[in-house]
Structures are given as structure tokens and as C-alpha cells.
Write an enzyme that holds these catalytic residues in place. Structure first.
Site, mmCIF file in Angstrom:
data_model
loop_
_atom_site.group_PDB
_atom_site.id
_atom_site.type_symbol
_atom_site.label_atom_id
_atom_site.label_comp_id
_atom_site.label_asym_id
_atom_site.label_seq_id
_atom_site.Cartn_x
_atom_site.Cartn_y
_atom_site.Cartn_z
ATOM 1 N N ASP A 72 0.848 -1.189 0.000
ATOM 2 C CA ASP A 72 0.000 0.000 0.000
ATOM 3 C C ASP A 72 0.883 1.238 0.000
ATOM 4 O O ASP A 72 1.300 1.728 1.044
ATOM 5 C CB ASP A 72 -0.925 0.001 1.215
ATOM 6 N N HIS A 110 2.434 -5.441 3.223
ATOM 7 C CA HIS A 110 1.758 -6.621 3.768
ATOM 8 C C HIS A 110 2.388 -7.880 3.164
ATOM 9 O O HIS A 110 2.134 -8.206 2.002
ATOM 10 C CB HIS A 110 0.275 -6.637 3.393
#
Length: 513
Positions: free
Chosen positions: A231, A245
Site C-alpha cells: 500500500d 503486507h
């Protein structure tokens, strides 16, 4: 981070499949971007964007009969996953009139609520390399730069730009029953292992489908689609976050039921991916005046800004911003034993220790995440509201029963009663996000605008990351690789670590490269 019980929050009340129809033509909106080389030479690339398959009208292959209506499947056309995939096809998209998606040169705008024959909310789009292939980026050792306008995004919205390890062809080569492919936006996956996808790996997701209790257009199926996620930018005009992530398996893979973990499952941490991530949100880290609407903030979100993210070969991630020709480094964070502004192993360890949780480290941390950034990742740009947590995890206090005294609970200034999708959709239907001026290349190559101070004078600089310890007779402290080493108003170390030199990027920012 807590994405996306309905990343599709609300959209056309029709369904999706993985073969293609021709009742509506499919023409990808063009979007240019720049590929840069060491030394700062950038060349224009001709690309386009495609909307995700989950937004598309899906109907019977031999008629216009919907395969999915509201948030339920046709029991006739879709009695099971395999039969549904054979009976149904997805169609082309009217990008501007149906989905509020427009492009102009190097600029992409995504509207929030678009009313045509039916109501559409938000969109998820991918950058294309060709008409049938997604553009892939190898982030490790490189930097990614873009301009963004979030001025019209209130509490509860997320104008996101991120990367996922999905297949460049949308899964066509792996799954023969998927003949639509990247041309029609298939193959999505992320670190939440989304189970709201209508089709995964060339099969429908009808078996075990449970219609959503608070969204008339969505539901959750028996399978999910997992992969690593970076992100770069999850933001509105109030808050922003940068979050890697990792997943134990880097590329796209299918999961089943609560074994998927993430937002969509009763056991959030039961899957192969890290749903929380190691996030860097300046507000959550205590800098409440860095980012927000108005001249009192270092970065004024009523105006466009440039975001530059650098992926060191060590796995660490650096960030700086440019607004009105002035460069601002990521603000310094003091978190437990950590002090600096680089997202690295020490920071992620300190964040888990101070804020709680172990999902990021359990899934391998930045070491595992490097396996994703060293391979090809697909660029995603989206606008969505959050039927699961009202986006409070981004811009408010979350969980809502916590207080300002709870470490890490306060992520932004929005009220805990804000972000309810029905309210946001009715009160801010004309909201939109605009991404533009995308550049990609080796660290230090994408450059940024230079110029004078912003109106009203220099709003100040942020603290650079702690210099590396020096030895021998070096005159003063030494700045580490990728750290700032000069620029107007800068007072930190100007001598770079061995093997690097101080290179001027603009009058306000020089970097050890």
C-alpha cells in the site's frame, strides 16, 4: 489495512464472470506514464487502465439475463461454481458514464458516486502494458513517484494507490476457464484474501455465498484470493498511510473459508497473508500537524502533492513529498527504542511492541516482503468506502472503544461516528480522487519539481532519520545511504556513508545515493 469488506462498497447490481461478452464494447481509457533511468532521463510510456471484473455487468452467454441480481446469484444459471463459469460472461465497460472514470494524458480521475441506469460507487483499476496484459513493476531498488489530489475526499473515503502480486495476464495461462483475462480486469488478489470476488481462478464463487447484511450489492463466497500487497498510498484529505503486507506465498493463490483470514473471515489471522501490515501513518505516530486540509499543515491536502517512495535493496522503505516545489521528508517517529523516518525492520518491530499485534512479523516481515518487491507487481488505483469499519482504521480512533491514551489507536481527526457508507454516499456523491504524473525508475531518478517556498513562507522541514554512527576521523556525523545530505534549510549531516555521494535533486533536497 482493514480492507475491504466491500472494497466494492456498492456498484451495479449485476454479476461478473471470467469469459467475455460483446454487448458492450471494451475500450481501455489511455493513460501515459514515465519510465526513468539513472541520471534522471525519463521517457513517456503509452499505457491504459482497465476496471476490475467485479464491477462489470455479467449475464448469460446467450442472452442479457443477469447471472447475479442485488447480492444473490441466479439459481438457474449458477447452481455451482463450475456451471456458473460456463453459463456466464462479463461484458465491456462504459468507463465515464457508468463508473465515473476519466483520463487525460497522464491523469486519471475516479469519481465516487455515478448515477446512470443504476448507482455505481467507486472503482478499482489496473495499469495496462498492452490490451491483454497488466503493467508489472519491480519495486526493489527503485522508486515510484506520482501526483495526487485528495482535496475532495472527506472522512470515510480512501483514494488508494497500491501494488499487488497478481498475474500479469489476469490468470489466463494458469486457469483455462478464464478466457476474459487482464483485458477485462480479472485475477485480483490482496493481503486480505478477499472473498467478495465473484470469480476466482476461472471458477465462480457461488458455493457458500452469503449476501451481505448491510450492503444490497455484495456478499462473501466460500473462496478468497490471496497475494502480497504494497500500500503505497491509502488516504483521504485527513489521513494517509504507507503499509507493506507480506504473505508466506508471494503470488496469487486461492484460499477457503475462514482459512483465508483477513477482513472477510472470523479468524482474521488464520490465513497465509498479513492483514494488518507495518503501517506508517504520521498522525498515528504523533505528528498531528504534518498532513491535512489548510495552510496550518506541513502538507496542505487542499492542494495537489507529489509522493515519492523508495525501496532500498535492504528491504527498507523511504518516503518524501513535494508540494509547491518544496521537498518534505517523511516526519520523524519516536516509537519505543526506534527513532527515525525510515520504514525498516527496527521500526516494524517497535510498532508491534508499542501498538500490539504480531501478524507482520509472523508472516516474515520485510525479509519475506522483499520476495514480492523483487518480482513483478501490478499497479492498482481505486476509490472506495468501507462497509466493514467505516474507514476508521485510517482516519479516526480505532477500535472505537479505545481512547487517545491507547498507543496507536488514534489514526486521524475524524469522528468515530463518521464514515458510514450510506451517509458518505449521500453527503459527498461528487467526491473524487485524481492520480497523475506517474514515474518509475532507479532510486534518485524520478526527480521532482524545484522552486521557491510556498505562499506564506516555508512551513518548516521535518527531522531526518538518525545518522549512522561514525568511526575514525570523519569530520562530523555521516548520513546513511538514501538519507538527506543537503538542501536549503537543511542542517543535518552532509557527509555520505562510504560508497555513496551527496546528489542534488533540487535546491531543497539532496540525497546520499
Amino acid at each position: 489495512m482493514y480492507r475491504k469488506l466491500a472494497v466494492i462498497s456498492a456498484f451495479l447490481a449485476t454479476a461478473r464472470a471470467q469469459s467475455a461478452c460483446t454487448l458492450q464494447s471494451e475500450t481501455h481509457p489511455p493513460l501515459t506514464w514515465q519510465k526513468c533511468s539513472s541520471g534522471g532521463t525519463c521517457t513517456q510510456q503509452t499505457g491504459s487502465v482497465v476496471i476490475d471484473a467485479n464491477w462489470r455487468w455479467t449475464h448469460a452467454t446467450n442472452s442479457s439475463t443477469n447471472c447475479y441480481d442485488g447480492n444473490t446469484w441466479s439459481s438457474t444459471l449458477c447452481p455451482d461454481n463450475e456451471t456458473c463459469a460456463k453459463n456466464c460472461c462479463l461484458d465491456g465497460a462504459a468507463y465515464a458514464s457508468t463508473y465515473g472514470v476519466t483520463t487525460s494524458g497522464n491523469s486519471l480521475s475516479i469519481g465516487f458516486v455515478t448515477q446512470s441506469a443504476q448507482k455505481n460507487v467507486g472503482a478499482r483499476l489496473y495499469l495496462m502494458a498492452s490490451d491483454t496484459t497488466y503493467q508489472e513493476f519491480t519495486l526493489l531498488g527503485n522508486e515510484f513517484s506520482f501526483d495526487v489530489d485528495v482535496s475532495q475526499l472527506p472522512c470515510g473515503l480512501n483514494g488508494a494507490l497500491y501494488f499487488v502480486s497478481m498475474d500479469a495476464d489476469g490468470g489466463v495461462s494458469k486457469y483455462p476457464t478464464n478466457t476474459a483475462g487482464a483485458k477485462y480486469g480479472t485475477g485480483y488478489c490482496d493481503s486480505q484474501c478477499p472473498r467478495d470476488l465473484k470469480f476466482i481462478n476461472g471458477q465462480a464463487n457461488v458455493e457458500g455465498w452469503e449476501p451481505s447484511s448491510n450492503n444490497a450489492n455484495t456478499g462473501i463466497g466460500g473462496h478468497g484470493s490471496c497475494c502480497s500487497e504494497m500500500d503505497i498510498w491509502e488516504a483521504n484529505s485527513i489521513s494517509e498511510a504507507l503499509t507493506p503486507h507480506p504473505c508466506t506465498t508471494v503470488g496469487q493463490e486461492i484460499c477457503e473459508g475462514d482459512g483465508c483470514g483477513g477482513t472477510y473471515s472470523d479468524n482474521r489471522y488464520g490465513g497465509t497473508c498479513d492483514p494488518d501490515g507495518c503501517d506508517w501513518n504520521p498522525y498515528r505516530l504523533g505528528n498531528t500537524s504534518f498532513y491535512g486540509p489548510g495552510s496550518s499543515f506541513t502538507l496542505d491536502t487542499t492542494k495537489k502533492l507529489t509522493v515519492v517512495t523508495q525501496f532500498e535493496t535492504s528491504g527498507a522503505i523511504n518516503r518524501y513529498y513535494v508540494q509547491n516545489g518544496v521537498t518534505f521528508q517523511q516526519p520523524n517517529a519516536e516509537l519505543g527504542s526506534y527513532s527515525g523516518n525510515e520504514l525498516n525492520d527496527d521500526y516494524c518491530t517497535a510498532e508491534e511492541a508499542e501498538f500490539g499485534g504480531s501478524s507482520f512479523s509472523d508472516k516474515g516481515g520485510l525479509t519475506q516482503f522483499k520476495k514480492a518487491t523483487s518480482g513483478g507487481m501490478v499497479l492498482v488505483m481505486s476509490l472506495w468506502d468501507d462497509y466493514y469499519a467505516n474507514m476508521l482504521w485510517l482516519d479516526s480512533t480505532y477500535p472505537t472503544n479505545e481512547t487517545s491514551s491507547t498507543p496507536g489507536a488514534v489514526r486521524g481527526s475524524c469522528s468515530t461516528s463518521s464514515g458510514v457508507p450510506a451517509q458518505v454516499e449521500s453527503q459527498s456523491p461528487n467526491a473524487k480522487v485524481t492520480f497523475s504524473n506517474i514515474k518509475f525508475g532507479p532510486i534518485g531518478s524520478t526527480g521532482n519539481p524545484s522552486g521557491g517556498n510556498p505562499p506564506g513562507g516555508n512551513r518548516g522541514t521535518t527531522t531526518t532519520r538518525r545518522p549512522a554512527t561514525t568511526t575514525g576521523s570523519s569530520p562530523g556525523p555521516t548520513q546513511s545511504h538514501y538519507g538527506q545530505c543537503g538542501g536549503i534549510g537543511y542542517s543535518g549531516p552532509t557527509v555520505c556513508a562510504s560508497g555513496t555521494t551527496c546528489q542534488v535533486l533540487n535546491p531543497y533536497y539532496s540525497q546520499c545515493l
